[in-house]
Design an enzyme around this catalytic site. Structure first.
Site, short mmCIF file in Angstrom:
data_model
loop_
_atom_site.label_atom_id
_atom_site.label_comp_id
_atom_site.label_asym_id
_atom_site.label_seq_id
_atom_site.Cartn_x
_atom_site.Cartn_y
_atom_site.Cartn_z
N GLU A 91 36.30 25.07 -24.94
CA GLU A 91 37.71 24.72 -24.84
C GLU A 91 38.62 25.89 -25.22
O GLU A 91 39.62 26.14 -24.56
CB GLU A 91 37.98 23.51 -25.77
CG GLU A 91 39.43 23.08 -25.86
CD GLU A 91 39.89 22.32 -24.61
OE1 GLU A 91 39.08 22.18 -23.68
OE2 GLU A 91 41.06 21.91 -24.58
N ASP A 92 38.26 26.60 -26.27
CA ASP A 92 39.21 27.56 -26.86
C ASP A 92 38.86 29.03 -26.66
O ASP A 92 39.62 29.90 -27.08
CB ASP A 92 39.32 27.33 -28.38
CG ASP A 92 39.93 25.98 -28.70
OD1 ASP A 92 40.53 25.38 -27.79
OD2 ASP A 92 39.80 25.51 -29.84
#
Ligand code: MN
Length: 720
Positions: A91-92
């Protein structure tokens, strides 16, 4: 604050929050695990999060490492713990799911991608109904319960470090979400330890003043009451010991959130709360629970109507315990819970307590099954109609996908549903005009399969309409029924238009006038209801124009005779479905000029009074008559497995004795029916014959052609 002995309440030891500490922790319950893989996961997460910091200023890796520790506290399997370490990488950071799968395998990749998906849901806890929908959504997405547990630990650590977030608004947003969504989820899977922590952390943010005052009062109470607590524990211990029962007794402070709820619910103030402490008696076996209960009830004054037996009737989330209240020193009421070690484990860890880690258990499926079984057990143990309904609904989510409209309304569809199903679920008109959709902001085609959590916006176009291939992409009953109805209507319109042409062109003016006068008799003759019906029948070929003329002119014809047997057998209906495309419901004729057979590229043309005539794509005759034939229709072969088609061959033979006999013998030997044979031309040394053969398809006729070419007397073979 006074330390009350309380198992499972200790948080992860921050001093030891290192990968070495994690390895040791896992080793304590799973000695043979692959520590190098765990190290690899740590290194992967650490290097990908390198540039990032938590709001606290700590390196980002401290967060996934804490989550992994919490999972190890729950004694989860290695895949879950690795997923905990990696849960924010996809996600990051620049890491991709493919990277994760390549290095850590598909099980870890599945867990990471599912947790990532869950993180993407934007919870807006506007209403209770919405919150309930979202809870269902989360459960549906976390079909492997480990996904939910990883997510809960992620949330728990974020709540524990929430005070570092600078914006009050975002702190409150996260806290509300925790209270409305995650705490009830933890409860639903029986993880009451996690539930309590989440509730108290959220409570402190949402109602800081109430929280502060309860904490202050509790501290005050502690100071005054600690001797009382200690004396009650000793008193209970001695009662049990004298009765010959080995038991562990401890006092447990009520949590701030549940105290606050009680004050709210019962509309009382703090001083009226009689039971700020609960006491637990932990014994070995189930029978010991009842023995302990008997000893306590014998020695103490029991407060009426407070005894509850959750052992014989467990709660929906598997909670088991005996509850009772007795009179204590100075007229206080003492709340006592009696349970076994295992029940205690289940009460704290819920579904995680069912996890029996088997060392070296190879089959991923077995593990998964155990987890699901744990959840199903919980879901099955239901009491009360409302709860039962609720739980049954949850089970149904196993084969559903839950998607959202742009407004945030949830639409549930069967698993495998596509954009088409979604569109028809919104409205049948939206379905009929659907051209595609934005799914999570990207344009996708109609046949795209939807996933739970997708946000779907249907794109419509005024000039679009369903086509027959939509049926194979729609799986919901609603969409299929709507598509079929639309296609039926369309066909009827086409047949009617064609019937109208036939009627207009083929009937004399006088016949038309006669028809108008005798319409009711004609309709009755064909058992039809309206002129439109008659036109549709004409277009579809179910009534011929000759028959219509005949009925119009002969006033004495009243009812249509049933078709004769042979007529029925020769009816084109038996070949229904052999050809697919526009007008393929009409009588089908295979053109005599080019003899199309399955495997040939084909086109169709509607011939008045005849129906759909099928030609081969390269048919010269059709091309030469293109203008009078009209537009060629795009058609293709359908179900032809049990049908035979007439293929025509042109064979050139040497002028030798027995040449024709050789050909016929070969055809017979191949069990191919020869329906027609004719000599076309004779030359000096050779002659041409034409043969019509009953074959299944192109491959069939080509095999026969190959065999014919082997014959000594055959010079050439080709299809006509
Ligand atoms: Mn996270």
């Amino acid at each position: 604050m006074t330390q009350i002995p309380f198992k499972n309440s200790a948080n992860t030891d921050q001093k030891n929050n290192t990968i070495q500490g994690l390895i040791e922790k896992i080793r304590s319950y799973n000695s043979g695990f692959d520590a190098s893989l765990l190290q690899k996961a740590y290194d992967f997460a650490e290097s990908h999060h390198k540039e990032q910091k938590r709001a606290s200023g700590d390196p980002y890796i401290s967060h996934p490492l804490s989550v992994a520790f919490m999972l190890a506290d729950l004694k989860l399997d290695l895949s879950s713990i690795i997923a905990g370490l990696l849960h924010d990488t996809v996600e990051d950071t620049v890491a991709t799911l493919e990277d994760v799968e390549k290095i850590f395998g598909s099980e870890v990749a599945f867990l990471v991608s599912s947790v990532t998906k869950l993180s993407k849901i934007n919870f807006q806890t506007k209403s209770h109904a919405q919150a309930e929908n979202l809870r269902k959504l989360v459960i549906a997405m976390a079909q492997d319960i480990r996904v939910l547990i990883v997510k809960l630990m992620d949330r728990l650590h974020n709540m524990e470090t929430l005070h570092f977030l600078p914006s009050e608004e975002s702190r409150r947003h996260v806290a509300f979400e925790t209270l409305e969504i995650y705490a009830p989820l933890a409860q639903r899977i029986g993880m009451s330890g996690v539930q309590e922590k989440l509730q108290n952390l959220a409570f402190a943010v949402i109602h800081p003043e109430s929280y502060q005052s309860i904490v202050a009062r509790l501290e005050e109470f502690h100071e005054k009451g600690k001797d009382i607590v200690q004396s009650v524990v000793e008193n209970l211990q001695s009662i049990l010991k004298e009765g010959g029962l080995a038991a562990y007794v401890y006092g447990r402070e009520k949590k701030s959130y549940s105290i606050w709820r009680k004050i709210q619910r019962k509309n009382i103030n703090f001083d009226e709360l009689s039971d700020l402490f609960g006491f637990r008696i932990i014994v070995e076996a189930k029978a010991d629970c009842y023995q302990a209960l008997g000893l306590i009830h014998h020695a103490k004054v029991v407060i009426p109507n407070t005894f509850k037996d959750y052992i014989s009737t467990p709660k929906a989330n598997h909670y088991q315990s005996l509850h009772t209240k007795v009179l204590g020193p100075h007229g206080t009421r003492i709340e006592i819970q009696i349970r076994t070690k295992y029940m205690e484990e289940v009460a704290e860890r819920g579904v995680a307590a069912h996890w029996h880690y088997k060392q070296g258990a190879p089959a991923h499926d077995v593990k998964k099954y155990q987890w699901l079984q744990g959840l199903l057990d919980i879901l099955e143990k239901t009491s009360g109609a409302e709860e039962f309904l609720e739980q049954t609904k949850l089970e149904m989510f196993q084969d559903q996908v839950l998607c959202f409209t742009p407004k945030g309304d949830m639409i549930s569809l069967p698993r495998g549903a596509t954009v088409i199903d979604f569109a028809y679920n919104v409205h049948s008109e939206v379905g009929n005009k659907c051209t595609g959709a934005y799914v999570n902001g990207h344009v996708v085609p109609l046949k795209t399969e939807l996933q739970t959590g997708d946000s779907v916006q249907i794109i419509t176009g005024q000039n679009y309409q369903p086509s027959s291939d939509w049926e194979q992409y729609a799986i919901s009953g609603k969409a299929q029924a709507n598509i079929r109805r639309f296609l039926r209507m369309q066909k009827r319109l086409q047949f009617k238009a064609l019937g109208q042409q036939i009627y207009t062109k083929e009937l004399e003016e006088s016949e038309k006038q006669t028809y108008v006068k005798s319409e009711s008799r004609v309709l009755k003759y064909f058992s039809l209801h309206s002129f439109d019906d008659l036109l549709a029948f004409l277009g579809e070929g179910r009534v011929s124009i000759a028959e219509v003329k005949n009925v119009i002119q002969n006033a004495q014809l009243l009812t249509r005779p049933l078709p004769k047997d042979d007529e029925y057998l020769n009816s084109p209906k038996k070949e229904m479905g052999a050809v697919q495309g526009p007008f393929s419901e009409m009588p089908i004729h295979y053109a005599g000029c080019c003899h199309p057979i399955p495997g040939d590229k084909i086109i169709g043309v509607v011939v008045q009074g005849k129906g759909l005539v099928v030609h081969r794509h390269q048919c010269d005759l059709f091309k030469s008559k293109q203008e009078e034939n009209g537009k060629a229709l795009d058609i293709h072969w359908g179900k032809t497995e049990n049908l035979f088609f007439s293929g025509r061959l042109l064979v050139s033979l040497k002028n030798t004795i027995g040449a024709l006999g050789d050909v016929v013998t070969l055809v017979a030997k191949e069990k191919v029916e020869l329906v027609n044979i004719r000599v076309l031309k004779r030359y000096k040394d050779s002659f041409d014959i034409m043969m019509d053969l009953q074959v299944k398809d192109k491959e069939h006729i080509e095999r026969l052609m190959g065999l014919l070419r082997f014959l000594f007397s055959v010079q050439s073979v080709q299809r006509m």
